[in-house]
Design a protein around this motif. Structure first.
Motif, PDB file in Angstrom:
ATOM      1  N   ASP A 141       0.823  -1.215   0.000  1.00  0.00           N
ATOM      2  CA  ASP A 141       0.000   0.000   0.000  1.00  0.00           C
ATOM      3  C   ASP A 141       0.856   1.264   0.000  1.00  0.00           C
ATOM      4  OD1 ASP A 141      -2.442   1.415  -0.046  1.00  0.00           O
ATOM      5  OD2 ASP A 141      -2.407   1.679   2.134  1.00  0.00           O
ATOM      6  N   CYS A 142       2.095   1.169  -0.423  1.00  0.00           N
ATOM      7  CA  CYS A 142       2.971   2.333  -0.514  1.00  0.00           C
ATOM      8  C   CYS A 142       4.213   1.937  -1.315  1.00  0.00           C
ATOM      9  CB  CYS A 142       3.382   2.832   0.879  1.00  0.00           C
ATOM     10  SG  CYS A 142       4.246   1.608   1.880  1.00  0.00           S
ATOM     11  N   GLY A 143       5.002   2.937  -1.693  1.00  0.00           N
ATOM     12  CA  GLY A 143       6.293   2.648  -2.309  1.00  0.00           C
ATOM     13  C   GLY A 143       6.413   2.950  -3.791  1.00  0.00           C
ATOM     14  N   ILE A 144       5.297   3.179  -4.476  1.00  0.00           N
ATOM     15  CA  ILE A 144       5.360   3.310  -5.933  1.00  0.00           C
ATOM     16  C   ILE A 144       6.164   4.547  -6.362  1.00  0.00           C
ATOM     17  CG2 ILE A 144       3.219   4.634  -6.266  1.00  0.00           C
ATOM     18  CD1 ILE A 144       4.500   1.705  -8.444  1.00  0.00           C
ATOM     19  N   LYS A 145       6.274   5.536  -5.473  1.00  0.00           N
ATOM     20  CA  LYS A 145       7.065   6.735  -5.804  1.00  0.00           C
ATOM     21  C   LYS A 145       8.338   6.851  -4.956  1.00  0.00           C
ATOM     22  CE  LYS A 145       3.426   9.709  -7.659  1.00  0.00           C
ATOM     23  NZ  LYS A 145       2.745  11.016  -7.542  1.00  0.00           N
ATOM     24  N   SER A 146       8.673   5.788  -4.242  1.00  0.00           N
ATOM     25  CA  SER A 146       9.795   5.863  -3.286  1.00  0.00           C
ATOM     26  C   SER A 146      11.125   5.534  -3.957  1.00  0.00           C
ATOM     27  CB  SER A 146       9.539   4.914  -2.110  1.00  0.00           C
ATOM     28  OG  SER A 146       8.362   5.269  -1.428  1.00  0.00           O
ATOM     29  N   ILE A 147      11.459   6.282  -4.989  1.00  0.00           N
ATOM     30  CA  ILE A 147      12.680   6.015  -5.765  1.00  0.00           C
ATOM     31  C   ILE A 147      13.929   6.197  -4.901  1.00  0.00           C
ATOM     32  CG2 ILE A 147      14.063   6.874  -7.706  1.00  0.00           C
ATOM     33  CD1 ILE A 147      11.331   7.464  -9.116  1.00  0.00           C
ATOM     34  N   ASP A 148      13.990   7.297  -4.163  1.00  0.00           N
ATOM     35  CA  ASP A 148      15.177   7.569  -3.334  1.00  0.00           C
ATOM     36  C   ASP A 148      15.298   6.563  -2.191  1.00  0.00           C
ATOM     37  OD1 ASP A 148      15.684   9.713  -4.952  1.00  0.00           O
ATOM     38  OD2 ASP A 148      14.868  11.221  -3.577  1.00  0.00           O
ATOM     39  N   HIS A 149      14.167   6.172  -1.605  1.00  0.00           N
ATOM     40  CA  HIS A 149      14.203   5.221  -0.486  1.00  0.00           C
ATOM     41  C   HIS A 149      14.693   3.857  -0.941  1.00  0.00           C
ATOM     42  CE1 HIS A 149      11.334   8.318   0.903  1.00  0.00           C
ATOM     43  NE2 HIS A 149      11.783   8.024   2.117  1.00  0.00           N
ATOM     44  N   VAL A 150      14.217   3.407  -2.086  1.00  0.00           N
ATOM     45  CA  VAL A 150      14.631   2.090  -2.590  1.00  0.00           C
ATOM     46  C   VAL A 150      16.117   2.119  -2.955  1.00  0.00           C
ATOM     47  CG1 VAL A 150      14.294   0.407  -4.457  1.00  0.00           C
ATOM     48  CG2 VAL A 150      12.302   1.439  -3.328  1.00  0.00           C
ATOM     49  N   HIS A 165      -1.020   0.260  -5.175  1.00  0.00           N
ATOM     50  CA  HIS A 165      -2.140   0.437  -6.101  1.00  0.00           C
ATOM     51  C   HIS A 165      -2.343   1.907  -6.450  1.00  0.00           C
ATOM     52  CE1 HIS A 165      -5.427   1.793  -3.144  1.00  0.00           C
ATOM     53  NE2 HIS A 165      -4.335   1.654  -2.416  1.00  0.00           N
ATOM     54  N   HIS A 166      -1.418   2.758  -6.004  1.00  0.00           N
ATOM     55  CA  HIS A 166      -1.490   4.176  -6.328  1.00  0.00           C
ATOM     56  C   HIS A 166      -0.881   4.435  -7.704  1.00  0.00           C
ATOM     57  CE1 HIS A 166      -1.665   4.066  -1.853  1.00  0.00           C
ATOM     58  NE2 HIS A 166      -2.612   4.950  -2.073  1.00  0.00           N
ATOM     59  N   ARG A 167      -1.161   5.608  -8.246  1.00  0.00           N
ATOM     60  CA  ARG A 167      -0.646   5.932  -9.578  1.00  0.00           C
ATOM     61  C   ARG A 167       0.880   6.073  -9.542  1.00  0.00           C
ATOM     62  NH1 ARG A 167      -4.255  11.044 -11.565  1.00  0.00           N
ATOM     63  NH2 ARG A 167      -6.222  10.452 -10.588  1.00  0.00           N
ATOM     64  N   PRO A 168       1.570   5.426 -10.457  1.00  0.00           N
ATOM     65  CA  PRO A 168       3.033   5.597 -10.509  1.00  0.00           C
ATOM     66  C   PRO A 168       3.396   6.970 -11.061  1.00  0.00           C
ATOM     67  CG  PRO A 168       2.306   3.606 -11.680  1.00  0.00           C
ATOM     68  CD  PRO A 168       1.094   4.433 -11.422  1.00  0.00           C
ATOM     69  N   GLY A 169       4.631   7.411 -10.769  1.00  0.00           N
ATOM     70  CA  GLY A 169       5.156   8.610 -11.407  1.00  0.00           C
ATOM     71  C   GLY A 169       5.772   8.239 -12.750  1.00  0.00           C
ATOM     72  N   ASP A 184       1.792   1.428 -16.534  1.00  0.00           N
ATOM     73  CA  ASP A 184       1.430   1.459 -17.955  1.00  0.00           C
ATOM     74  C   ASP A 184       1.767   0.153 -18.662  1.00  0.00           C
ATOM     75  OD1 ASP A 184       0.468   4.029 -17.784  1.00  0.00           O
ATOM     76  OD2 ASP A 184       2.346   4.979 -18.418  1.00  0.00           O
ATOM     77  N   ASP A 185       2.831  -0.518 -18.199  1.00  0.00           N
ATOM     78  CA  ASP A 185       3.269  -1.744 -18.877  1.00  0.00           C
ATOM     79  C   ASP A 185       2.726  -3.020 -18.227  1.00  0.00           C
ATOM     80  OD1 ASP A 185       4.720  -1.489 -16.561  1.00  0.00           O
ATOM     81  OD2 ASP A 185       6.656  -1.999 -17.445  1.00  0.00           O
ATOM     82  N   CYS A 186       1.716  -2.857 -17.343  1.00  0.00           N
ATOM     83  CA  CYS A 186       1.102  -4.028 -16.704  1.00  0.00           C
ATOM     84  C   CYS A 186      -0.224  -4.336 -17.383  1.00  0.00           C
ATOM     85  CB  CYS A 186       0.874  -3.769 -15.210  1.00  0.00           C
ATOM     86  SG  CYS A 186       0.162  -5.181 -14.333  1.00  0.00           S
ATOM     87  N   ASN A 187      -0.370  -5.565 -17.843  1.00  0.00           N
ATOM     88  CA  ASN A 187      -1.589  -5.962 -18.567  1.00  0.00           C
ATOM     89  C   ASN A 187      -2.561  -6.756 -17.703  1.00  0.00           C
ATOM     90  OD1 ASN A 187      -0.720  -4.800 -21.028  1.00  0.00           O
ATOM     91  ND2 ASN A 187       0.628  -6.549 -21.371  1.00  0.00           N
ATOM     92  N   TYR A 188      -2.406  -6.664 -16.385  1.00  0.00           N
ATOM     93  CA  TYR A 188      -3.333  -7.382 -15.508  1.00  0.00           C
ATOM     94  C   TYR A 188      -4.762  -6.913 -15.809  1.00  0.00           C
ATOM     95  CZ  TYR A 188      -5.106  -9.615 -11.292  1.00  0.00           C
ATOM     96  OH  TYR A 188      -5.798 -10.422 -10.420  1.00  0.00           O
TER      97      TYR A 188
END
Length: 562
Positions: A141-150, A165-169, A184-188
């Motif tokens: 439920d988090c992390g999709i924008k956490s580029i610096d943290h990862v 499940h949030h919108r990616p950057g 965008d590249d997920c076809n689920y």
């Protein structure tokens, strides 16, 4: 209130479906409005099946995620399950951690502190993982924008699996796997899962890898149903299947933590509305008032007596939350009135001592009085932090994105978001946000709307109709409780106000020569004069049941009268 009658769908489609299902045309219309146009569609809608769940491996990076977890288990690595402090995050952490622990012991959980660390993946959380020799973090439920943290974690030889499940950057974090159907590249085939729903797909994939069936992970659906209800995601497709069976688990064999919450309120059978208003606020209260860890402890506890103790503590947090919510709402409303901001397109308020845990609820309360996009700010360290809520049809996330130059960080959905900014940017941002909303909002969006499914007569309300409408459940966005309009209605003389401040309305209504039907309107006490002296009126309502001392009777739930 605006009453908007939904446009009628294709007459041919309605007729064809009505014949196929042997139902009245207006019932077929309700179904077609929900995207159900064929007998097969209706079968899936009225008879949800676990067979309708999609293969989890259709989700981009699922294979990588499973491989990395299996490798961690094989190498005896320590796994940290990390999640947000709200209902969606804490249920997701409880689900994934308790599943992994059924066959692997080196699993711990981490919920960031709302006040010390804020939303999402935190550097403090990664430092905790580093200090305690965790080499894999599963973020839910988090992390999709956490580029610096990862990237920070990678420098410390800690891998990430992101389940969000949030919108990616524009760019994704360099994690081992990023599970997010909104990529965008997920076809689920279904992209409206909540965070806990993504977690469920992960354990479904892990289970398949171990020759488990869906029945083996069925008991975890109580957590998924709670998250779906709390996160207000569309009640369509996979969400509807997961919520339908999750409610079955809640009402038959819930985990001890949820059983203890239900025990607190002494209600026998819960529907999705009860989950929204009874279970979800209590789970949320832990993260709002104390710490989200308390919710995870409750939801992963398998001793019922201990779970009851946890539930009792959470009940106290929920009571505290209600008091804070009431007081801060009062102060925020006064601020809007004192600053003469009633005519604005937005409500943006700030007070440095407001409790950060309830500002989202307060934003929703303000919309009940001033129906417009709303932000409630408080002080968080040396920054200002806010929760945003929106009105029907307006994307507050896009509005924030347009003002991003004034913000330090933000994230969220169309109707709810969070952000932080530097104190000196508050007024600049407030003005920019007002201008952006004024420029982009349609004037109609500033008046609350009641969306009416169909106009019917009381004669149409038959036992068969009520049975069919019960099968429309569970209700939620894109499958809301059907709302009907009936004209030329009269009260039989029993109309009276209810409640301590006479804020509610109780009627006994008839149309033409129909039998009388009880009707109740919460917050409609001021409409009593409209119904007096046998004068005819129009009403919009949903068809409900009233349960009193074991007796169940038909009741109309009024939405508005004119």
């Amino acid at each position: 209130m605006r009453w908007t009658i939904k446009s009628k769908p294709s007459e041919d489609t309605v007729k064809h479906l009505a014949q196929a299902l042997n139902v009245e045309d207006f019932v077929a219309t309700l179904l077609v409005q929900r995207g159900i146009e064929t007998f097969e569609d209706a079968k899936r809608f009225f008879r949800p099946s676990l067979d309708d769940l999609h293969d989890p491996y259709l989700m981009k990076d699922m294979e990588k995620a499973v491989e990395r977890i299996e490798k961690a288990i094989e190498n005896q690595e320590n796994i940290l399950v990390f999640g947000d402090y709200d209902v969606d995050g804490t249920t997701a952490v409880s689900l994934v951690s308790s599943y992994l622990r059924t066959y692997y012991p080196n699993v711990a959980t981490y919920i960031p502190d709302r006040y010390d660390e804020g939303y999402g993946i935190s550097f403090k959380g990664i430092d905790f993982a580093d200090d305690n020799e965790f080499s894999l973090i599963i973020a839910l439920d988090c992390g999709i924008k956490s580029i610096d943290h990862v990237a920070y974690a990678k420098e410390r030889n800690i891998d990430f699996i992101i389940c969000d499940h949030h919108r990616p950057g524009k760019n994704l974090p360099e994690a081992v796997a990023v599970l997010d159907p909104k990529r965008d590249d997920c076809n689920y085939p279904y992209d409206e899962l909540c965070g806990c729903g993504i977690g469920f797909k992960l354990i479904q994939a892990l289970g398949q890898n171990r020759q488990e069936t869906i029945e083996d992970i069925f008991p975890y659906l109580d957590l998924v149903a709670a998250a779906i209800a709390a996160d207000i995601v569309p009640m369509t497709g996979e969400n509807r299947v997961l919520a339908y069976f999750g409610l079955q688990v809640i009402n038959t064999e819930p985990r001890p933590g949820i059983k203890a919450l239900i025990h607190q309120v002494k209600k026998q059978t819960l529907d999705i509305t009860d989950v929204v208003f009874i279970i979800a606020p209590r789970i949320n209260a832990a993260g709002r008032i104390k710490h989200g860890n308390h919710a995870v402890e409750l939801l992963t506890e398998f001793d019922f007596e201990q779970a009851q103790q946890f539930a009792s503590e959470i009940e106290k947090y929920n009571s505290d939350r209600k008091e804070l919510d009431k007081q801060i709402t009062k102060e925020a409303l006064s601020q809007i009135e004192d600053n003469q901001e009633k005519e604005r397109f937005t409500s943006v308020v700030f007070q440095e001592d407001w409790h950060k845990g309830v500002i989202g609820i307060v934003a929703s309360r303000l919309i009940e009085t001033y129906y417009r996009p709303t932000l409630v700010f408080t002080k968080s360290g040396d920054k200002y932090a806010a929760s945003a809520r929106s009105v029907k049809g307006f994307d507050v996330y896009n509005a924030l994105e347009a003002c991003a130059e004034h913000l330090e960080q933000f994230g969220g959905h169309m109707y709810a978001a969070g952000m932080t900014l530097a104190a000196e940017n508050y007024q600049i941002f407030k003005d920019a946000f007002e201008k952006q909303v004024e420029k982009t909002i349609h004037p109609d969006m500033l008046t609350p709307e009641i969306s009416v499914d169909a106009e019917i007569n009381f004669a149409d309300i038959t036992p068969k109709l009520t049975r069919i409408l019960k099968q429309f459940e569970p209700f939620g966005p894109q499958n809301m409780t059907p709302v009907f309009l009936t004209k030329n209605v009269k009260d039989t003389g029993y109309g009276k106000p209810m409640g301590q401040e006479e804020e509610h309305l109780k009627l006994f209504v008839k149309q033409n020569n129909s039998e009388g039907i009880a009707a109740i309107g919460f917050g409609l006490g001021n409409k009593l004069d409209t119904t007096k002296n046998g004068q005819p009126f129009e009403m919009v309502y949903s068809i409900d049941e009233n349960e009193w001392k074991g007796n169940v009777s038909l009741q109309l739930r009024l939405r508005d009268i004119k």
